[in-house]
Design a protein around this motif. Structure first.
Motif, PDB file in Angstrom:
ATOM      1  N   GLU A 275       2.459   9.314  38.257  1.00 14.73           N
ATOM      2  CA  GLU A 275       2.591  10.517  37.451  1.00 14.73           C
ATOM      3  C   GLU A 275       3.852  10.364  36.608  1.00 14.73           C
ATOM      4  O   GLU A 275       4.885   9.929  37.114  1.00 14.73           O
ATOM      5  CB  GLU A 275       2.716  11.718  38.372  1.00 14.73           C
ATOM      6  CG  GLU A 275       2.535  13.015  37.655  1.00 14.73           C
ATOM      7  CD  GLU A 275       2.313  14.127  38.658  1.00 14.73           C
ATOM      8  OE1 GLU A 275       1.195  14.646  38.735  1.00 14.73           O
ATOM      9  OE2 GLU A 275       3.270  14.449  39.377  1.00 14.73           O
ATOM     10  N   CYS A 276       3.730  10.686  35.336  1.00 18.59           N
ATOM     11  CA  CYS A 276       4.838  10.477  34.404  1.00 18.59           C
ATOM     12  C   CYS A 276       6.130  11.081  34.958  1.00 18.59           C
ATOM     13  O   CYS A 276       6.192  12.272  35.232  1.00 18.59           O
ATOM     14  CB  CYS A 276       4.509  11.099  33.044  1.00 18.59           C
ATOM     15  SG  CYS A 276       5.835  10.920  31.844  1.00 18.59           S
ATOM     16  N   PHE A 277       7.157  10.241  35.149  1.00 18.52           N
ATOM     17  CA  PHE A 277       8.388  10.766  35.728  1.00 18.52           C
ATOM     18  C   PHE A 277       9.292  11.377  34.671  1.00 18.52           C
ATOM     19  O   PHE A 277      10.361  11.867  34.969  1.00 18.52           O
ATOM     20  CB  PHE A 277       9.126   9.709  36.554  1.00 18.52           C
ATOM     21  CG  PHE A 277       9.070   8.321  35.985  1.00 18.52           C
ATOM     22  CD1 PHE A 277       8.329   7.342  36.632  1.00 18.52           C
ATOM     23  CD2 PHE A 277       9.728   8.007  34.817  1.00 18.52           C
ATOM     24  CE1 PHE A 277       8.263   6.055  36.124  1.00 18.52           C
ATOM     25  CE2 PHE A 277       9.662   6.722  34.298  1.00 18.52           C
ATOM     26  CZ  PHE A 277       8.927   5.749  34.958  1.00 18.52           C
ATOM     27  N   VAL A 278       8.849  11.332  33.426  1.00 17.63           N
ATOM     28  CA  VAL A 278       9.624  11.995  32.375  1.00 17.63           C
ATOM     29  C   VAL A 278       9.223  13.468  32.291  1.00 17.63           C
ATOM     30  O   VAL A 278      10.058  14.358  32.262  1.00 17.63           O
ATOM     31  CB  VAL A 278       9.424  11.290  31.019  1.00 17.63           C
ATOM     32  CG1 VAL A 278      10.156  12.038  29.920  1.00 17.63           C
ATOM     33  CG2 VAL A 278       9.905   9.846  31.097  1.00 17.63           C
ATOM     34  N   CYS A 279       7.914  13.720  32.287  1.00 17.10           N
ATOM     35  CA  CYS A 279       7.444  15.098  32.085  1.00 17.10           C
ATOM     36  C   CYS A 279       6.816  15.680  33.347  1.00 17.10           C
ATOM     37  O   CYS A 279       6.388  16.832  33.332  1.00 17.10           O
ATOM     38  CB  CYS A 279       6.430  15.129  30.940  1.00 17.10           C
ATOM     39  SG  CYS A 279       4.931  14.205  31.319  1.00 17.10           S
ATOM     40  N   GLY A 280       6.736  14.890  34.411  1.00 12.65           N
ATOM     41  CA  GLY A 280       6.109  15.396  35.627  1.00 12.65           C
ATOM     42  C   GLY A 280       4.619  15.635  35.466  1.00 12.65           C
ATOM     43  O   GLY A 280       4.008  16.398  36.210  1.00 12.65           O
ATOM     44  N   GLU A 282       3.081  16.821  32.714  1.00 12.67           N
ATOM     45  CA  GLU A 282       2.690  17.853  31.745  1.00 12.67           C
ATOM     46  C   GLU A 282       2.357  17.283  30.373  1.00 12.67           C
ATOM     47  O   GLU A 282       1.841  17.988  29.514  1.00 12.67           O
ATOM     48  CB  GLU A 282       3.820  18.877  31.586  1.00 12.67           C
ATOM     49  CG  GLU A 282       3.942  19.816  32.764  1.00 12.67           C
ATOM     50  CD  GLU A 282       5.108  20.763  32.571  1.00 12.67           C
ATOM     51  OE1 GLU A 282       5.337  21.195  31.423  1.00 12.67           O
ATOM     52  OE2 GLU A 282       5.783  21.066  33.566  1.00 12.67           O
ATOM     53  N   GLY A 283       2.678  16.012  30.188  1.00  9.92           N
ATOM     54  CA  GLY A 283       2.386  15.392  28.900  1.00  9.92           C
ATOM     55  C   GLY A 283       3.635  15.308  28.043  1.00  9.92           C
ATOM     56  O   GLY A 283       4.303  16.325  27.830  1.00  9.92           O
ATOM     57  N   CYS A 284       3.947  14.120  27.581  1.00 12.67           N
ATOM     58  CA  CYS A 284       5.101  13.938  26.713  1.00 12.67           C
ATOM     59  C   CYS A 284       4.880  12.676  25.900  1.00 12.67           C
ATOM     60  O   CYS A 284       3.872  12.011  26.038  1.00 12.67           O
ATOM     61  CB  CYS A 284       6.395  13.836  27.539  1.00 12.67           C
ATOM     62  SG  CYS A 284       6.507  12.322  28.507  1.00 12.67           S
ATOM     63  N   GLN A 285       5.868  12.337  25.081  1.00 10.62           N
ATOM     64  CA  GLN A 285       5.725  11.153  24.232  1.00 10.62           C
ATOM     65  C   GLN A 285       5.647   9.873  25.037  1.00 10.62           C
ATOM     66  O   GLN A 285       4.922   8.950  24.692  1.00 10.62           O
ATOM     67  CB  GLN A 285       6.918  11.071  23.277  1.00 10.62           C
ATOM     68  CG  GLN A 285       6.743  11.972  22.060  1.00 10.62           C
ATOM     69  CD  GLN A 285       7.508  11.406  20.892  1.00 10.62           C
ATOM     70  OE1 GLN A 285       8.687  11.153  21.010  1.00 10.62           O
ATOM     71  NE2 GLN A 285       6.829  11.205  19.784  1.00 10.62           N
ATOM     72  N   VAL A 286       6.448   9.827  26.121  1.00 11.30           N
ATOM     73  CA  VAL A 286       6.504   8.595  26.910  1.00 11.30           C
ATOM     74  C   VAL A 286       5.117   8.251  27.468  1.00 11.30           C
ATOM     75  O   VAL A 286       4.671   7.121  27.400  1.00 11.30           O
ATOM     76  CB  VAL A 286       7.545   8.723  28.043  1.00 11.30           C
ATOM     77  CG1 VAL A 286       7.506   7.498  28.955  1.00 11.30           C
ATOM     78  CG2 VAL A 286       8.940   8.888  27.445  1.00 11.30           C
ATOM     79  N   CYS A 287       4.424   9.263  28.005  1.00  2.66           N
ATOM     80  CA  CYS A 287       3.106   8.993  28.594  1.00  2.66           C
ATOM     81  C   CYS A 287       2.004   9.234  27.575  1.00  2.66           C
ATOM     82  O   CYS A 287       0.827   9.232  27.924  1.00  2.66           O
ATOM     83  CB  CYS A 287       2.886   9.842  29.839  1.00  2.66           C
ATOM     84  SG  CYS A 287       2.922  11.621  29.536  1.00  2.66           S
ATOM     85  N   LYS A 288       2.351   9.414  26.328  1.00  3.58           N
ATOM     86  CA  LYS A 288       1.400   9.677  25.255  1.00  3.58           C
ATOM     87  C   LYS A 288       0.491  10.850  25.615  1.00  3.58           C
ATOM     88  O   LYS A 288      -0.727  10.803  25.407  1.00  3.58           O
ATOM     89  CB  LYS A 288       0.565   8.443  24.946  1.00  3.58           C
ATOM     90  CG  LYS A 288       1.419   7.263  24.498  1.00  3.58           C
ATOM     91  CD  LYS A 288       0.536   6.207  23.843  1.00  3.58           C
ATOM     92  CE  LYS A 288       1.296   4.927  23.591  1.00  3.58           C
ATOM     93  NZ  LYS A 288       1.565   4.187  24.845  1.00  3.58           N
TER      94      LYS A 288
HETATM   95 ZN   LIG Z   1       5.033  12.265  30.264  1.00  2.00          ZN
END
Ligand SMILES: [Zn+2]
Lengths: 352, 840
Positions: A275-280, A282-288
């Motif tokens: 799970e994206c550790f940047v946004c948890g 929720e969706g962000c640029q890092v995980c597109k």
């Molecule tokens: Zn993310």
């Protein structure tokens, strides 16, 4: 004489009142309690006095001496305190001025990340095994179940080394650290070919692909692989090991998922997303905006690979997984440009 | 591969599942959905804090505002020649809509249309893409006056609806489109962009994906219906096929359709093809592409009349064979291709027709005047197709599929499906029968799987019946025997092996069918192997730590360079050369780590006042036609200011030879190496001949260092300061034996004394110190040079060396007299051996 003593005391104490610095205190002491002071003159003159007078005057002089000494001590403390207060009040630094630094040393970010990975693996019993960077096609592909001209080779664009008369076994830059799997298995199998020992190793090192150098792709990159081979190793163990590893690496609450994938040298194969550790998630640029990050590939070691390593796939099984330290750093530290790693710009290196 | 959801629904019931549900199932089963493109179906709205699952893009179509409408009359615009006014009916009321669409212009002023034109109608307030903007820009339809006419709604183009990136003209829907129906109900879609793994070529088609979904969902797969009415002379009487190399061409199927009428395909077909990334051409070409995307069998259409003419009106004979080296064929892209012996050709008696499985030939291709079509569906060797496609740089939808393995069983169904779609969209009559040459049917793999296999490999307990059930979902034939399941691979897949490999292949399918998610996570029960460590790796890491502690920054540089770049530091003739370098700048593997680090230094030189870099890594020494040697080296490079500047530290001195030497001394000390010596050297061409030293441990050379030679420095832009560089061979250095003995700290008081000695310039500091230590023996515990001094008073050619000595006895307090006696001995010896004079 008694009067004289009283006069000495009175005069001395009066002059002490105006004393206000350490030098004056010392001067006062010399004048009033020093060897040539009037009071000391009284002491040295005691011998000339009569038997009756001597103890009386002696006692009185002593009283004056004690009194003056006490006053001096008090004054000295007072002066010292005042001087300290004065200097504390005056010695105010601009604490916002920058400190004096020195040139400090640092490890390259890739080394730092490799160490994080290898340290965790070491605790899990996986020992470092390294092998060469220029390889034969045989070790890089064929023994890992990539036959010549197989479409799976499209997954790994290869840099070839000039060499003649190599037939179907050209010399290449290794595209992954997996040739080390064969080197390691053969090494360990040779120690006891009838009953090869179990293996748990970590394979770190530089790998190479025929890729143009852009923001997102590089011609060289590090990889770390884990390999476990034994008589009692399952896909469920692979899931367990990677779950432990990922939680150590990215935090104990990290969610991960295994999805089916394909690598020629593993069967079954899986891709692990965290799970994206940047946004948890929720969706962000890092995980597109996908909420998940592809973090490693894994699988059960293919029977052909076990066989090529000297391990009988009917008796032994094993798992392997691979990941990229630079990719991990890019995700974790939001490094926007993969070229930074071998660019070695000090303004980048200093941030790690 | 891009698959519209509507197409998938032709083959599986997806009721009750969201687009994301479908994408998730596929992703976990190995068909990763990279992106979901919404083209009409409503997009999911994520609330704050809600987790995403997929990268999504596109646009949903408002059910109220976007509907199917019909144009009843096309009128001229009163004030603009290029615009028309459409009278249309949206199912509820009549509307007047302004448009500049060129593809409706020819109906202008034709009066009431005999056959109304069906279109996608957007009412006021609809949000869609701006048809005139660059790229995809959302806009909302607002009321406006255009050249004096009120405009509040519009008839949409494909770009405006997000179906394609560009479009000219409005969408003309099929005649059966129901007026008034919300457009999203009629043709709202979502496109799944699916990565097809190299071993899943079987799923590079709609039916394949639907089959996997059916297995994962436990639902039924609706198989494609290939039945079609036939008439006329059988194709068998008109054509024969000869396959000369069955290993290259296991099967060749051909069918015939007569009297087709070439025109555009129905809009819904065109829309699906566009969403799948295929450009519609004509109904006949579209039918081959549509059947391929749907069923997985690449088809090739020949103009039958061209073949017939070439055969002189006799029975056509198709032969497949390998090409002769140097043979030529003009492919339908107009390029003449020079062929080699591993290319396979489809030929008739006159010559070659097409490069099999990769691209057709120009002469026999379908043109606007084609009437009769011979349709080919064949099976080719996948490795050969891959090589051929790469050789001619011809990646295509067909070669993509063939190079991943298309099961020969698909050839027949593929041809039937293609003919059926041609008949449906282009009219015409399908000829009876197919010509089917099938010399080498693949053997479907048979694999025995036991309960133990599943337990041993996957770590789960399944009964034989459970194993059989999981596999039969994926259409494996599974026969439960007393102690095993006998599994036969279905006749659409080629990825199941035999024996122990086959078992692993089948176990993967068991795991996928069971669901990777459902497999438990366990802790390894297997024995922990003996922990032996990796001394070489650990030693290198320790060395890195030491260097970092000495204030050095690690760099990691490219292994590749060019001889020209390296020649600035070192000239070599022999290199490990890359056959396919990405750039001439990276054409060989480095032979000099020094050059690599200089490259980094040069790029950085403007960005800091001081640099202390090190790198540890291999260089590559070529061995002709064999693997190179990869010795590991350590390089240290230092230049710039010795200390950091600060507001009250204005001009610190720059680093010189002795700054580097100090680091080296500390590094070797940290490695616990003693018996180190330094000798002046002139044998390193990149080092200053007067400021270079070779380092020996126990008499063996481990490396060298010094100031960079001015002529080498000139080749770089490295600033004004001296550049110091050291290079060590780590294999040699690592072989040196460290000392681990720690001396105890004496309890006795030391006596400190300084002595200054005047000696000739030629006398080495090392010699003086060695004499002091030798003479002092154990009573002199430390000797430290604290001053080096030259001036007129002591005379030209002379220097003064001042040493701080520490005298100490091990077991008693040393007296001043004893210390003086030792000093006297030392001075005497120095006088005798190097002509030293004690300065008073
Ligand atoms: Zn993310």
């Amino acid at each position: 004489m008694q009067d004289k003593l009283n006069e000495i005391e009175k005069t001395a104490l009066a002059s002490l009142a105006s004393v206000s610095d350490p030098a004056a205190v010392e001067a006062w002491r010399v004048a009033n309690l020093g060897r040539s002071s009037e009071l000391m003159g009284v002491f040295s003159g005691l011998g000339k006095l009569s038997k009756e007078e001597r103890p009386v005057i002696g006692q009185a002089a002593n009283r004056v001496k004690v009194a003056l000494e006490a006053a001096l001590e008090e004054k000295a403390a007072e002066v010292k305190k005042a001087a300290l207060e004065k200097s504390l009040a005056e010695e105010k630094l601009d604490v916002t001025l920058p400190g004096r630094t020195t040139h400090i040393g640092r490890l390259h970010p890739s080394t730092q990340q490799l160490r994080r990975v290898l340290d965790i693996l070491a605790e899990m019993g996986f020992q470092v095994y390294t092998s060469r960077e220029v390889e034969t096609d045989e070790y890089n592909f064929q023994l890992l179940n990539f036959p010549p001209h197989h479409p799976a080779r499209d997954m790994q664009d290869t840099l070839f080394v000039e060499a003649e008369n190599r037939g179907d076994n050209p010399i290449i830059m290794r595209t992954h650290t997996s040739p080390g799997q064969i080197h390691a298995m053969r090494h360990f199998a040779a120690t006891n070919p009838q009953d090869p020992p179990p293996i748990r190793i970590a394979l770190p090192g530089m790998c190479f692909r025929y890729e143009q150098i852009t923001v997102r792709s590089e011609v060289q990159f590090n990889q770390v692989e884990g390999l476990a081979v034994g008589k009692n190793i399952t896909f469920a163990d692979l899931k367990g090991t990677l779950t432990d590893f990922v939680r150590r690496m990215f935090g104990e609450n990290t969610r991960l998922r295994f999805r089916a994938s394909y690598f020629p040298f593993t069967e079954p194969s899986a891709e692990v997303d965290v799970e994206c550790f940047v946004c948890g998630g929720e969706g962000c640029q890092v995980c597109k905006n996908a909420g998940w990050l592809e973090i490693l590939g894994c699988g059960m070691v293919h029977p052909n690979v076990l066989m090529n390593g000297g391990y009988d796939p009917k008796v032994y099984s094993g798992y392997a997984w691979g990941m990229g330290p630079e990719r991990q750093l890019m995700l974790r530290n939001k490094v926007g440009d993969i070229r930074y790693f071998w660019g070695n710009d000090v303004r980048f290196l200093e941030q790690f | 591969m891009k698959i519209p959801l509507s197409w998938l629904k032709d083959f599986i019931d997806l009721d009750g599942l969201s687009v994301e549900d479908v994408a998730r199932k596929l992703t976990l089963a190995g068909m990763e959905v990279d992106e979901i493109l919404y083209v009409g179906l409503s997009m999911p709205e994520y609330k704050d804090g809600e987790k995403h699952e997929f990268k999504t893009n596109g646009i949903g179509w408002d059910k109220e505002k976007l509907v199917v409408a019909e144009i009843r009359q096309v009128n001229p615009h009163p004030n603009a020649d290029k615009l028309t006014l459409l009278d249309l009916y949206d199912g509820e009321q009549d509307q007047v809509v302004l448009t500049g669409a060129p593809n409706i212009f020819h109906l202008k002023g034709a009066g009431k249309l005999e056959k109304p034109v069906k279109v996608a109608y957007a009412k006021e307030g609809t949000t869609l893409y701006d048809g005139h903007a660059e790229g995809q820009v959302l806009m909302t339809l607002k009321r406006a006056k255009i050249r004096g006419v009120d405009s509040y709604s519009m008839v949409c183009s494909e770009k405006e609806l997000g179906i394609t990136d560009e479009s000219d003209g409005i969408i003309i829907l099929d005649d059966d489109a129901p007026v008034g129906m919300p457009l999203s109900d009629y043709m709202g879609d979502a496109v799944l962009d699916i990565s097809i793994l190299p071993n899943m070529g079987r799923n590079a088609n709609v039916v394949g994906i639907a089959r996997e979904l059916a297995a994962m969902l436990g639902r039924e797969l609706k198989k494609p219906d290939t039945k079609v009415a036939v008439s006329g002379q059988s194709v068998k009487e008109l054509l024969e096929i000869e396959i000369t190399t069955p290993e290259m061409n296991p099967r060749f199927v051909a069918g015939l359709i007569r009297n087709v009428e070439l025109k555009p395909s129905p809009y819904q077909i065109q829309r699906r093809l566009k969403l799948a990334g295929i450009r519609p051409i004509s109904n006949v070409v579209d039918a081959t592409n549509y059947a391929m995307i749907e069923y997985g069998e690449p088809l090739h259409a020949f103009d039958y009349d061209v073949l017939k003419k070439r055969a002189g009106d006799k029975k056509i004979k198709i032969t497949t064979r390998t090409a002769k080296d140097g043979e030529k064929l003009t492919t339908l892209d107009g390029n003449e291709r020079k062929l080699t012996a591993n290319n396979v050709l489809v030929c008739d008696e006159k010559g070659s027709l097409s490069l099999s499985g990769v691209m057709g030939g120009a002469e026999s291709e379908v043109t606007d005047s084609t009437k009769n079509i011979l349709l080919e569906g064949a099976a080719w060797n996948f490795i050969n197709i891959r090589r051929t496609a790469q050789q001619h740089n011809l990646p295509s939808e067909a070669s993509f599929r063939f190079s991943r393995g298309v099961h020969p069983a698909l050839a027949e169904g593929g041809v039937r499906l293609g003919l059926k779609y041609m008949a449906e969209w282009a009219g015409g009559a399908v000829a009876p029968d197919l010509v089917d040459e099938y010399p080498l049917p693949p053997k479907d793999a048979v694999v025995d799987v036991t309960v133990t296999d599943v337990k041993r490999w996957l770590g789960i307990d399944l009964t034989l019946d459970q194993i059989a059930e999981l596999l039969s979902r994926l259409e494996f034939k599974s026969e439960v025997l007393s102690d095993k399941v006998r599994v036969t691979s279905p006749n659409h897949r080629m990825d199941i092996g035999e024996g122990v490999v086959g078992v692993a292949d089948v176990l993967e399918e068991v795991a996928r069918s069971y669901g990777y998610d459902n497999i438990p996570t366990t802790t390894m029960a297997d024995a922990l192997p003996p922990q032996v460590g990796n001394p070489v790796h650990e030693w290198e890491e320790h060395l890195r730590d030491l260097l970092v502690a000495l204030g050095l920054q690690e760099v990691v540089t490219y292994r590749m360079t060019s001889p020209e770049r390296e020649s600035r530091v070192a000239k070599h003739d022999e290199y490990v050369r890359l056959a396919n370098p990405i750039t001439p700048e990276k054409s060989v593997l480095r032979r000099s780590l020094v050059a690599s680090v200089f490259d980094s230094l040069e790029k950085n030189i403007r960005y800091a006042e001081s640099f202390s870099f090190f790198e540890i890594g291999p260089i590559f020494e070529p061995v002709k036609n064999d693997l190179p040697k990869e010795p590991h080296k350590l390089v240290i490079v230092m230049t710039g200011l010795r200390e950091a500047t600060a507001w009250d530290v204005k001009e610190p001195p720059t680093m010189d030879f002795f700054d580097l030497k100090g680091r080296i001394e500390l590094m070797l000390g940290g490695l616990r190496l003693s018996d180190v010596s330094y000798t002046a050297t002139e044998s390193y061409s990149y080092l200053h001949p007067g400021k270079a030293a070779e380092v020996k441990v126990s008499g063996q050379v481990i490396g060298a260092f010094g100031e960079l030679h001015p002529l080498v420095k000139e080749q770089y832009e490295l600033g004004d300061s001296s550049v110091l560089v050291a290079e060590f061979d780590l294999g040699t250095l690592r072989a040196m034996t460290p000392t681990y003995e720690i001396k105890s700290i004496p309890d006795t008081p030391p006596i400190y004394e300084d002595i200054a000695l005047i000696v000739d310039e030629s006398v080495l500091a090392e010699t003086v110190e060695a004499l002091i230590r030798q003479t002092g023996g154990r009573s002199v515990t430390d000797v430290r040079l604290f001053d080096l001094y030259r001036d007129e008073k002591i005379g030209a050619g002379k220097k003064s060396l001042a040493y701080a000595l520490t005298y100490q006895a091990e077991d008693k307090t040393m007296t001043d007299a004893e210390a003086a006696a030792i000093r006297k001995k030392i001075v005497k010896r120095l006088e005798r051996e190097v002509g030293a004079v004690l300065r008073s």
